[in-house]
Design an enzyme around this catalytic site. Structure first.
Site, short mmCIF file in Angstrom:
data_model
loop_
_atom_site.label_atom_id
_atom_site.label_comp_id
_atom_site.label_asym_id
_atom_site.label_seq_id
_atom_site.Cartn_x
_atom_site.Cartn_y
_atom_site.Cartn_z
N SER A 138 -4.46 34.02 -44.51
CA SER A 138 -3.78 35.31 -44.36
C SER A 138 -4.04 36.12 -45.62
CB SER A 138 -2.28 35.07 -44.19
OG SER A 138 -1.56 36.22 -44.60
N LYS A 140 -0.71 30.33 -45.65
CA LYS A 140 -1.12 30.26 -44.24
C LYS A 140 -2.52 29.67 -44.02
CE LYS A 140 0.61 31.88 -40.99
NZ LYS A 140 0.93 33.23 -40.51
#
Ligand code: ARG
Length: 467
Positions: free
Chosen positions: A276, A282
């Protein structure tokens, strides 16, 4: 000057040219188009419809053009509408007016049908090959995980323990059916339309069996009107392609769920995930998400072609030019999805511990405890009640059924003995399903063997068919 300019007194409107042209997308068919023309012109020469010397000259011209297109040296033009007329125009430029004899006894209507049959035949075989490769990966993964137990789900609620191999083999069978569907449609795609002319056949003494033999077609169309207006083989291809995407999408969905923190069953390889731009922690499963996301477009292409065809009078109508882009796009979409799914499955790490824990904690052995009490003499209805209460106790105390002591069991039902623990082990629960298509170890091993034989059969089939 247009190839069909004789009857016209005015130039075509430029917007009309652009609107009606298919060359921006059907140039993809140049290999098929030239291959078909080479077979056609050879037959024209053999049958004495044109002179052998002319046939030779045309063949050589076509091969030169093919080399130029392959080398990217050709600029196609919308004023020649499609790949067929662009190549014919190039041929006339290359060898002079003799090039104008190529189209003898043929129409673009049977020519375009021939090209699409050749194109889809090859892609059908490519797809069977790619499906086989994916099945192979799934079979290998299944072999590694015969003894990995996870909860099987219904309603996405833990239901009964299954072997991971069993779960993966379900996908092997889905993709196996997909391959079977393509193998079956191959019979119809491998039927030759050439010789139908524009609609009613040709007045020239052609020998289409000769062309069919050279191009590797097993059958010929019996009816010229059907030959030029049939697009069923494309519908079948798109329908098979849609179902493959649906299967890939279901597998993708499971990989997405399973790789979430909440499940923690698998970890996808870093090479198949992305990060991300804002949240540093992420690791996103973009590939399976995109496969799931692209499924709709392939299904859409199938619906689109069905809609195009549903009210068309016989025979060729320009609407049919709309058959191509959806097929081309589906081929690309599937190619990517299959090429990525295989290594993604091969490279994923399985957390067997977590799977097992969820199977044990999820009361997925509750049915087996009830069955156990039945074998000890309790009527099933009472057994169901007893187990229901024990589950409730466990839920209150944060335990699983195997955490209960023998005293606790006996309090609920005096028939319980020490052997209950063995009975409730998730492996034993799985192995109790040893009839028919069940998840018992012995059954899973048998099915694995059977799948390898089926894969060999498909590979042998691929070696016998013509591309
Ligand atoms: N570009 C056309 C197509 O893709 C080829 C056939 C054209 N035939 C015709 N009669 N206009 O369908």
């Amino acid at each position: 000057m247009k190839l069909w300019g004789g009857r016209f007194t005015k130039q075509t409107n430029r917007l009309v040219e652009e609107y009606t042209a298919s060359i921006p997308f059907d140039q993809k068919l140049f290999e098929e188009d030239i291959r078909g023309s080479l077979a056609h012109v050879r037959m024209l020469g053999e049958c004495g419809i044109i002179r052998p010397g002319e046939a030779k000259k045309i063949s050589e011209g076509l091969k030169t053009i093919r080399e130029k297109i392959r080398a990217g040296k050709v600029e196609f033009s919308v004023s020649h509408e499609d790949i067929h007329m662009n190549i014919e125009k190039l041929l006339i430029e290359e060898i002079g007016p003799t090039g104008g004899k190529l189209h003898t006894g043929r129409s673009r209507n049977d020519q375009v049908a021939l090209d699409m049959h050749l194109y889809v035949r090859a892609r059908t075989l490519d797809l069977v090959k790619a499906l086989t490769a994916l099945q192979e990966v799934l079979v290998e993964k299944a072999e590694e995980h015969v003894d990995t137990i996870l909860p099987g789900y219904t309603h996405l609620q833990r239901a009964q323990p299954v072997r991971l191999a069993h779960h993966l083999l379900a996908y092997v069978d889905m993709f196996g059916r997909d391959a079977e569907r393509l193998k079956d449609s191959y019979k119809r795609v491998n039927t030759m339309p050439l010789g139908a002319g524009a609609i009613a056949g040709t007045t020239f003494p052609i020998r289409r069996e000769r062309v069919a033999e050279e191009l590797g077609f097993d059958r010929l169309y019996d009816n010229s009107m059907d030959a030029v207006s049939d697009r069923d083989y494309l519908v079948e291809f798109l329908s098979a392609a849609s179902l493959i995407m649906v299967h890939l999408s279901r597998l993708s969905e499971e990989l997405i769920l399973w790789s979430s923190e909440e499940f923690g069953y698998v970890e996808l390889d870093d090479a198949f995930c992305t990060g991300s731009s804002m949240m540093p922690q992420k690791k996103n499963p973009d590939v399976p998400e995109l496969i799931r996301g692209k499924t709709g477009r392939v299904m859409g292409h199938w619906v689109s072609l069905m809609t195009t065809l549903k009210a068309l009078p016989l025979t060729y109508n320009k609407d049919m030019q709309e058959d191509k882009e959806g097929v081309f796009d589906s081929v690309e979409t599937l190619k990517g999805a299959l090429a990525l799914t295989a290594p993604m499955v091969a490279g994923m790490k399985v957390n067997g511990e977590k799977m097992r824990r969820n199977a044990e904690e999820g009361f997925s052995n509750a049915t087996d405890l009830a069955d156990y009490l039945v074998t000890k003499g309790l009527p099933f209805r009472e057994a169901h009640e007893v187990v229901g209460r024990l589950v409730l106790t466990c839920l209150h105390e944060g335990k699983s059924l195997t955490d209960l002591t023998l005293e606790e069991y006996r309090e609920a039902c005096p028939l319980v003995e020490e052997d209950v623990y063995e009975k409730l082990k998730v492996e034993n629960v799985a192995d109790a399903r040893n009839a028919g298509s069940g998840t018992a170890r012995s059954r899973v091993l048998e099915v694995l063997k059977k799948k390898k034989i089926e894969l060999d059969e498909t590979r042998n089939w691929l070696n016998t068919v013509r591309y």
